[in-house]
Structures are given as structure tokens and as C-alpha cells.
Design an enzyme around this catalytic site. Sequence first.
Site, PDB file in Angstrom:
ATOM      1  N   ALA A 103       6.634  -3.594  -0.635  1.00 48.50           N
ATOM      2  CA  ALA A 103       7.959  -3.667   0.002  1.00 48.50           C
ATOM      3  C   ALA A 103       7.926  -4.621   1.198  1.00 48.50           C
ATOM      4  CB  ALA A 103       8.408  -2.278   0.439  1.00 48.50           C
TER       5      ALA A 103
ATOM      6  N   LYS B 262       7.547  -4.174 -10.776  1.00 46.04           N
ATOM      7  CA  LYS B 262       7.853  -5.431 -10.084  1.00 46.04           C
ATOM      8  C   LYS B 262       6.677  -6.412 -10.098  1.00 46.04           C
ATOM      9  CE  LYS B 262      11.469  -3.755  -6.985  1.00 46.04           C
ATOM     10  NZ  LYS B 262      11.947  -3.723  -5.591  1.00 46.04           N
TER      11      LYS B 262
HETATM   12  P1  ATR Z   1       5.291  -0.272  -1.703  1.00 47.70           P
HETATM   13  O1  ATR Z   1       5.138  -1.175  -2.873  1.00 47.70           O
HETATM   14  O2  ATR Z   1       6.464   0.657  -1.786  1.00 47.70           O
HETATM   15  O3  ATR Z   1       5.238  -1.000  -0.395  1.00 47.70           O
HETATM   16  P2  ATR Z   1       2.525   0.543  -1.503  1.00 47.70           P
HETATM   17  O4  ATR Z   1       2.084  -0.833  -1.874  1.00 47.70           O
HETATM   18  O5  ATR Z   1       1.841   1.724  -2.114  1.00 47.70           O
HETATM   19  O6  ATR Z   1       4.056   0.770  -1.811  1.00 47.70           O
HETATM   20  O7  ATR Z   1       2.456   0.662   0.083  1.00 47.70           O
HETATM   21  C1  ATR Z   1       2.789   1.826   0.744  1.00 47.70           C
HETATM   22  C2  ATR Z   1       2.810   1.532   2.239  1.00 47.70           C
HETATM   23  O8  ATR Z   1       3.276   2.683   2.925  1.00 47.70           O
HETATM   24  C3  ATR Z   1       1.449   1.216   2.818  1.00 47.70           C
HETATM   25  O9  ATR Z   1       1.613   0.246   3.826  1.00 47.70           O
HETATM   26  C4  ATR Z   1       1.011   2.555   3.402  1.00 47.70           C
HETATM   27  O10 ATR Z   1       0.084   2.447   4.446  1.00 47.70           O
HETATM   28  P3  ATR Z   1      -1.509   2.335   4.134  1.00 47.70           P
HETATM   29  O11 ATR Z   1      -1.736   0.977   3.544  1.00 47.70           O
HETATM   30  O12 ATR Z   1      -2.163   2.482   5.457  1.00 47.70           O
HETATM   31  O13 ATR Z   1      -1.807   3.440   3.162  1.00 47.70           O
HETATM   32  C5  ATR Z   1       2.333   3.048   3.918  1.00 47.70           C
HETATM   33  N1  ATR Z   1       2.392   4.502   4.120  1.00 47.70           N
HETATM   34  C6  ATR Z   1       2.441   5.476   3.186  1.00 47.70           C
HETATM   35  N2  ATR Z   1       2.546   6.687   3.762  1.00 47.70           N
HETATM   36  C7  ATR Z   1       2.577   6.486   5.105  1.00 47.70           C
HETATM   37  C8  ATR Z   1       2.679   7.344   6.248  1.00 47.70           C
HETATM   38  N3  ATR Z   1       2.780   8.674   6.130  1.00 47.70           N
HETATM   39  N4  ATR Z   1       2.678   6.769   7.475  1.00 47.70           N
HETATM   40  C9  ATR Z   1       2.568   5.434   7.619  1.00 47.70           C
HETATM   41  N5  ATR Z   1       2.479   4.593   6.575  1.00 47.70           N
HETATM   42  C10 ATR Z   1       2.480   5.081   5.337  1.00 47.70           C
END
Ligand code: ATR
Length: 268
Positions: A131, A66
Site C-alpha cells: 500500500a 495486485k
Molecule cells: P499491504 O500490501 O496492505 O501494504 P503488507 O505488504 O503485508 O500489506 O504490509 C503491511 C504493513 O502494515 C507493514 O508495513 C507492516 O509493518 P511491518 O513491516 O513492520 O510488519 C504494517 N503493520 C501491520 N500491522 C501493524 C501494526 N499493528 N502496527 C504498525 N504497523 C503494522
Amino acid sequence: MTDRYAVIGNPISHSKSPLIHRLFAAQTGQDISYEAVEAPLDGFGHTIARLRQQGYKGCNVTIPFKFEAFKLATKLTERALAAKTVNTLSFDGDTILGDNTDGAGLVRDITQNLLWVLQDKPVLLMGAGGASYGVSLPLLANKARLCVVNRTVSKAKQLADAFASKGHINALGYDDLVGKKYSVIINATASGLSDEMPPLPEGIFAPDALAYDMMYGRETPFMRFARKHEAQVENGLGMLVEQAAEAFYIWRGIWPDTAPVIQVLRTA
Ligand code: ATR
């Protein structure tokens, strides 16, 4: 002549987009084809070039391309610019128009299918990755009072700063949520993929709240937590169909009826 479209991702074999668009086409009498195309991880640009050469009219773009689609587009809509990612490309001569229909799809599912009012409601958006960027503008355009929460608080602050001029938005860490309540909580984190629960405190749901997980196809720990707290729980299947309907409208100028398509996917 049949107009050709596709969804591009990697992996792509489990995509529901071909089924959704074929159902839309049958319903509206549009003469289109729509297939799933797997691009090599280092070959998104080449795949787009090939599709354009073969006369495709457009494509949807999914994980992990994306952001590459955003960079490749020669023209961007306002919502794609805000999202910093693109999920819908339209090919028109030399122009590659990039749009992002994810946020509009989420808001349509919440407001038109689930009949929730977002205006002036405290809405908690969990996550500050791609997202969340994708859905923030349409949520603010619907006058939600948005709070973005993230484990890494600096990323939440960055997101809130980026959208500050678009409406009411602030940023918090999970620790700051103790004692606060929200009518709508949206999970836009990747936590469900690893079967993890974002560290929400007890008592976070206002009475009769909506818990919306953008994931579909599995029950996430967030959904289980929300059920335990008697919130209305919804997954991202409606959003998936609504973002597809937005793309279909961009390409074909006609709105499909999404309800029967959501029903087909639910029972599939
Ligand atoms: P996407 O494009 O799907 O949004 P991303 O840019 O990798 O993927 O972002 C993942 C998001 O999920 C981030 O906000 C991450 O939080 P951090 O920035 O603090 O890492 C969040 N995330 C992933 N695992 C998580 C968990 N177990 N609990 C809370 N937030 C989580």
C-alpha cells in the site's frame, strides 16, 4: 456494443467497485458493464485469459492479486513500475497494459476533495508494504516532505531508497518519532484489520493536522487516536472512488464527477 469490465479479487463479494463504475457510466452516458469476478487463489492468470478471450476491455485488480497483475502486464506505466503493483489492466490486442491508480486517487482525495495542500508539508506515511509503495510516487510528485515509518525499519529504509530520486523522503522507526510533528499522517498499514494501533507517540500531530486512514468501512484505533488529538479524520472512501475515476478515465477517456458518487457511498 456494450464494453465489458470487471474487478477481480478474492474475496470479492463486498467490493464497491461495480456500484461505483455503474454510477460513473450512468452519469457520463457510457455504454459499459462492470461486474465482480472472484478468481481462485491459484487462478488469477487463467481468469485474465478467460476475460480477454470473452472480449473484456479491462479490469481492476484487488487483494490478493495486485502483484500478480504487475507480473502479468506486458507494458507498465511509470507509476505502476514505482508501485510494483497493478490495480488497473487494459486489454488491447496482444498488449496488457498495467497501471496503478491508487496513489493518484489518494492524492486527488486529499488535495481536491479535502482541499489540503501537500507541497512542502511534513507528511508521515505509516507502513512500508504494498500500500505504501502504491502511494509514494504521487505524494512525492506533489512535493510532500515524506517520512515513511515502519515497525520493521529496514523495510522503511528500502522504500525510501527506492524513491530517493523522486523527491524528499526519509525513513524512521516509531521510536524515532518522539518530539516530531506532522501536518498529515497517512495510515497505510494493515493494523486496522486486526484492530491494532501503530505505536505513534503522543504529540505527533501538528496543530490542525489531517489523519487519513486508507481503510474505510470501520473506525480504526488510529482514527480514534487522531480524534482524541483533535486532528481532522478521514477514511479511504474518497480514495476508493478517486482511484476508480482514474481507471474509468484510462478506459473511457472521460472524467466522471466523483462528489455525488462519494456521497452515495457515504450514505449507503
Ligand atoms: P499491504 O500490501 O496492505 O501494504 P503488507 O505488504 O503485508 O500489506 O504490509 C503491511 C504493513 O502494515 C507493514 O508495513 C507492516 O509493518 P511491518 O513491516 O513492520 O510488519 C504494517 N503493520 C501491520 N500491522 C501493524 C501494526 N499493528 N502496527 C504498525 N504497523 C503494522
